[in-house]
Design an enzyme around this catalytic site. Structure first.
Site, PDB file in Angstrom:
ATOM      1  N   HIS A   1      30.354  39.602  33.890  1.00 35.40           N
ATOM      2  CA  HIS A   1      31.157  40.553  33.633  1.00 35.40           C
ATOM      3  C   HIS A   1      32.495  40.396  33.031  1.00 35.40           C
ATOM      4  O   HIS A   1      32.935  41.221  32.524  1.00 35.40           O
ATOM      5  CB  HIS A   1      31.527  41.175  35.295  1.00 35.40           C
TER       6      HIS A   1
ATOM      7  N   ASP B   1      25.929  40.975  34.231  1.00 36.20           N
ATOM      8  CA  ASP B   1      27.071  41.559  34.933  1.00 36.20           C
ATOM      9  C   ASP B   1      26.581  41.794  36.440  1.00 36.20           C
ATOM     10  O   ASP B   1      25.867  42.816  36.540  1.00 36.20           O
ATOM     11  CB  ASP B   1      27.386  42.652  34.117  1.00 36.20           C
TER      12      ASP B   1
ATOM     13  N   SER C   1      35.247  47.402  32.349  1.00 35.30           N
ATOM     14  CA  SER C   1      35.271  47.614  33.800  1.00 35.30           C
ATOM     15  C   SER C   1      36.163  48.975  34.370  1.00 35.30           C
ATOM     16  O   SER C   1      35.799  49.888  33.322  1.00 35.30           O
ATOM     17  CB  SER C   1      35.611  46.368  34.420  1.00 35.30           C
ATOM     18  N   TRP C   2      36.891  48.743  34.926  1.00 30.99           N
ATOM     19  CA  TRP C   2      37.503  50.260  35.471  1.00 30.99           C
ATOM     20  C   TRP C   2      38.437  50.608  34.314  1.00 30.99           C
ATOM     21  O   TRP C   2      38.547  51.953  33.878  1.00 30.99           O
ATOM     22  CB  TRP C   2      38.661  49.884  36.562  1.00 30.99           C
TER      23      TRP C   2
ATOM     24  N   GLY D   1      40.261  46.934  37.261  1.00 34.01           N
ATOM     25  CA  GLY D   1      40.505  47.107  38.928  1.00 34.01           C
ATOM     26  C   GLY D   1      39.694  48.152  39.146  1.00 34.01           C
ATOM     27  O   GLY D   1      38.663  48.372  39.587  1.00 34.01           O
TER      28      GLY D   1
HETATM   29  N1  STX Z   1      36.162  46.530  39.829  1.00 40.02           N
HETATM   30  C1  STX Z   1      35.746  46.162  38.441  1.00 40.02           C
HETATM   31  C2  STX Z   1      37.005  45.933  37.600  1.00 40.02           C
HETATM   32  O1  STX Z   1      37.336  46.820  36.983  1.00 40.02           O
HETATM   33  C3  STX Z   1      35.337  46.891  40.652  1.00 40.02           C
HETATM   34  C4  STX Z   1      37.454  44.877  37.516  1.00 40.02           C
HETATM   35  N2  STX Z   1      36.886  43.473  37.607  1.00 40.02           N
HETATM   36  N3  STX Z   1      37.807  42.708  37.286  1.00 40.02           N
HETATM   37  C5  STX Z   1      38.891  43.376  37.108  1.00 40.02           C
HETATM   38  O2  STX Z   1      38.703  44.415  36.948  1.00 40.02           O
HETATM   39  C6  STX Z   1      40.159  42.535  36.631  1.00 40.02           C
HETATM   40  C7  STX Z   1      39.799  41.095  35.667  1.00 40.02           C
HETATM   41  C8  STX Z   1      40.966  43.188  35.529  1.00 40.02           C
HETATM   42  C9  STX Z   1      40.946  42.303  37.783  1.00 40.02           C
END
Ligand code: STX
Length: 320
Positions: free
Chosen positions: A293, A265, A110-111, A43
């Site tokens: 991603h 991604d 990701s985050w 997130g």
């Molecule tokens: N946000 C990228 C990220 O952290 C820009 C992310 N992408 N998807 C998710 O997090 C979840 C599946 C955890 C919602």
């Protein structure tokens, strides 16, 4: 290709009161005497899903899932007060001490990779290994790519739906325009903006269209937390100094690490992983040729599961 382990249930669940008004959901599954590994979700604001437990051999690992401030089962949902990167790092230290853990593995995508890296650069002596996916350095250009111009050209059809809630004269700064709606006293406006923001991300997250992923991102509970918290962080440059993660990468030198990143991604382009890998050459970079991603991409699942056992072998001093 490896596929996820069978579903398991937590053997312990906790609620930790941190700085008011935040209370965090934390759970433990797998082997209480196993190698501790904490899942750092994405997130920010994404919360944990049950399948996150299934990347790990339940006999080998003590599996920890934590919902970050305002996310998942933590309360208050979607709360922005006191929600910033340094507070999330401090929460991880509180969780570690609460559980009586000396050193742990961090597993983040990701985050979750961003936060894992900031934590590891702050407390390297507490980290036994890093397994990271879909690297997100959270630089201004990374936020611009996904929310202003870049991914818009790969998914112009989905992009229209992301633009729709924002009047034309506000579209030169989409993050700021969304922030006004996501923090509006009008709750209908908030939830409509949250769904459009979150569904944009869900639609771009997988190589092949995946209705399960898009449905989850469009769920009001998930959408409101993800959109409000992400937008709040991105309005504040994720509370990071310019290029903070790469500049401090020297701190990671002694930590066993694997970086898994899908070539296609579109949320966090591959150059994030390359920049990290150049700054942290001891880590093993695995570019996955047929993945986007999401952590649910089959070839990403395979690579992450192998990485968990490899890093655990390295920690336990096994050669093979
Ligand atoms: N946000 C990228 C990220 O952290 C820009 C992310 N992408 N998807 C998710 O997090 C979840 C599946 C955890 C919602």
């Amino acid at each position: 290709m490896l596929t996820l382990y069978p579903d398991i249930k937590p053997y312990a669940e906790h609620r930790l009161a941190v700085d008011a008004p935040h209370e965090l959901y934390l759970e433990e599954s797998g082997n209480p005497d196993g190698l501790p590994v904490i899942v750092i979700h994405g997130g920010p604001g994404g919360g944990c899903e049950d399948y996150y437990r299934r990347f790990f051999d339940a006999e080998r690992f003590r599996i920890l899932l934590l919902d970050q401030r305002g996310s998942g089962r933590s309360t208050p949902l979607a709360e922005l007060e006191g929600n910033e990167t340094q507070a999330l790092v401090a929460d991880l230290e509180r969780v570690r001490q609460f559980l009586g853990i000396d050193r742990w593995l961090l597993f983040g995508g990701s985050w979750g990779s961003t936060l894992s890296l900031v934590y590891a650069e702050t407390y390297p002596e507490r980290v036994s290994g890093l397994i990271l996916r879909g690297i997100f350095l959270c630089r201004p250009e990374d936020i611009y790519w996904f929310y202003q111009h870049g991914a818009s050209r790969v998914f112009p059809d989905y992009w229209r739906d992301y633009l729709a809630p924002i009047p034309i004269d506000e579209r030169d700064d989409m993050v700021a325009a969304y922030y006004r709606r996501l923090t509006s006293p009008n709750e209908l406006e908030q939830i409509q903006a949250a769904k459009a923001w979150s569904v944009w991300e869900g639609r771009c997250a997988t190589l092949h269209p995946n209705p399960r992923v898009v449905d989850r991102f469009g769920h009001p509970h998930v959408a409101i937390a993800l959109a409000r918290i992400e937008c709040h962080y991105f309005m504040n440059r994720a509370f990071l100094e310019p290029d903070q993660i790469v500049r401090h990468a020297g701190k990671l030198a002694g930590i066993p690490g694997v970086i898994v990143h899908g070539r296609y991604d579109m949320v966090c382009p591959l150059d994030n992983a390359l920049a990290l890998s150049e700054a942290w050459p001891q880590a093993s970079l695995r570019i996955i040729r047929d993945a986007g991603h999401s952590s649910s991409e089959p070839a990403i699942v395979d690579a992450l599961m192998r990485a968990c056992d490899e890093v655990a072998d390295a920690i336990e001093g096994r050669a093979d």
